[in-house]
Design a protein around this motif. Structure first.
Motif, PDB file in Angstrom:
ATOM      1  N   HIS A  70      41.239  35.153  48.259  1.00 50.17           N
ATOM      2  CA  HIS A  70      40.445  35.799  49.290  1.00 50.17           C
ATOM      3  C   HIS A  70      40.532  35.052  50.617  1.00 50.17           C
ATOM      4  CE1 HIS A  70      38.928  38.090  45.968  1.00 50.17           C
ATOM      5  NE2 HIS A  70      38.589  36.977  45.369  1.00 50.17           N
ATOM      6  N   ALA A  71      41.569  34.254  50.775  1.00 50.63           N
ATOM      7  CA  ALA A  71      41.720  33.469  52.007  1.00 50.63           C
ATOM      8  C   ALA A  71      41.869  34.360  53.228  1.00 50.63           C
ATOM      9  CB  ALA A  71      42.914  32.526  51.881  1.00 50.63           C
ATOM     10  N   LYS A  72      42.155  35.635  53.009  1.00 47.77           N
ATOM     11  CA  LYS A  72      42.261  36.556  54.134  1.00 47.77           C
ATOM     12  C   LYS A  72      40.928  36.690  54.872  1.00 47.77           C
ATOM     13  CE  LYS A  72      41.418  40.369  51.005  1.00 47.77           C
ATOM     14  NZ  LYS A  72      42.064  41.370  50.213  1.00 47.77           N
ATOM     15  N   HIS A  73      39.844  36.266  54.243  1.00 47.48           N
ATOM     16  CA  HIS A  73      38.527  36.332  54.871  1.00 47.48           C
ATOM     17  C   HIS A  73      38.298  35.184  55.845  1.00 47.48           C
ATOM     18  CE1 HIS A  73      37.209  39.573  52.278  1.00 47.48           C
ATOM     19  NE2 HIS A  73      37.717  38.907  51.261  1.00 47.48           N
ATOM     20  N   PHE A  74      39.195  34.208  55.836  1.00 48.25           N
ATOM     21  CA  PHE A  74      39.044  33.035  56.675  1.00 48.25           C
ATOM     22  C   PHE A  74      40.237  32.915  57.604  1.00 48.25           C
ATOM     23  CE2 PHE A  74      37.088  32.150  52.561  1.00 48.25           C
ATOM     24  CZ  PHE A  74      35.780  31.998  52.951  1.00 48.25           C
ATOM     25  N   ASP A  75      39.966  32.793  58.879  1.00 53.17           N
ATOM     26  CA  ASP A  75      41.006  32.596  59.880  1.00 53.17           C
ATOM     27  C   ASP A  75      40.821  31.184  60.425  1.00 53.17           C
ATOM     28  OD1 ASP A  75      43.042  32.981  61.688  1.00 53.17           O
ATOM     29  OD2 ASP A  75      41.762  34.003  63.139  1.00 53.17           O
TER      30      ASP A  75
ATOM     31  N   ARG B  60      37.893  24.426  45.332  1.00 52.57           N
ATOM     32  CA  ARG B  60      36.633  24.204  44.616  1.00 52.57           C
ATOM     33  C   ARG B  60      35.953  25.527  44.301  1.00 52.57           C
ATOM     34  NH1 ARG B  60      33.374  20.978  48.069  1.00 52.57           N
ATOM     35  NH2 ARG B  60      34.571  19.241  47.287  1.00 52.57           N
ATOM     36  N   HIS B  61      35.963  26.440  45.265  1.00 59.36           N
ATOM     37  CA  HIS B  61      35.286  27.716  45.081  1.00 59.36           C
ATOM     38  C   HIS B  61      36.217  28.809  44.575  1.00 59.36           C
ATOM     39  CE1 HIS B  61      31.573  26.219  46.666  1.00 59.36           C
ATOM     40  NE2 HIS B  61      32.218  25.701  47.697  1.00 59.36           N
ATOM     41  N   LYS B  62      37.479  28.457  44.373  1.00 63.49           N
ATOM     42  CA  LYS B  62      38.483  29.373  43.826  1.00 63.49           C
ATOM     43  C   LYS B  62      38.558  30.682  44.602  1.00 63.49           C
ATOM     44  CE  LYS B  62      38.297  27.443  39.249  1.00 63.49           C
ATOM     45  NZ  LYS B  62      37.162  26.682  38.879  1.00 63.49           N
ATOM     46  N   VAL B  63      38.681  30.572  45.909  1.00 59.66           N
ATOM     47  CA  VAL B  63      38.783  31.756  46.757  1.00 59.66           C
ATOM     48  C   VAL B  63      40.144  31.848  47.432  1.00 59.66           C
ATOM     49  CG1 VAL B  63      36.316  32.007  47.179  1.00 59.66           C
ATOM     50  CG2 VAL B  63      37.683  30.600  48.698  1.00 59.66           C
ATOM     51  N   ALA B  64      41.148  31.221  46.868  1.00 61.24           N
ATOM     52  CA  ALA B  64      42.471  31.237  47.484  1.00 61.24           C
ATOM     53  C   ALA B  64      42.990  32.666  47.625  1.00 61.24           C
ATOM     54  CB  ALA B  64      43.452  30.403  46.667  1.00 61.24           C
TER      55      ALA B  64
END
Length: 77
Positions: A61-66, A55-59
């Motif tokens: 930047h997924a490195k920001h989420f663990d 939805r937020h198109k952050v795939a």
């Protein structure tokens, strides 16, 4: 030849941070659902998390989420 536009770079960085923050807020809601027992199963949790990220198109930047999800728990750092 490539040109660098510092103003555009600042604008994009700001937008990227806003998208990452919005994604983190939505992931916190998903974590609350899992903690309350309203969302169970690794597959269902994964689908919900994937929906938030898409939805937020952050795939990218997924490195920001663990994220770590189990059948009845989800942890994010």
């Amino acid at each position: 030849m490539a040109c660098r536009n510092p103003a555009l770079a600042r604008l994009r960085a700001h937008k990227r941070q806003d998208l990452i923050a919005a994604t983190a807020r939505q992931l916190e809601k998903v974590r609350a659902l899992v903690a309350a027992g309203r969302l169970k199963g690794v597959d269902r949790i994964g689908v919900r998390v994937g929906r938030v990220i898409a939805r937020h198109k952050v795939a990218r930047h997924a490195k920001h989420f663990d994220l770590d999800s189990r059948d009845t728990a989800m942890h994010s750092a």
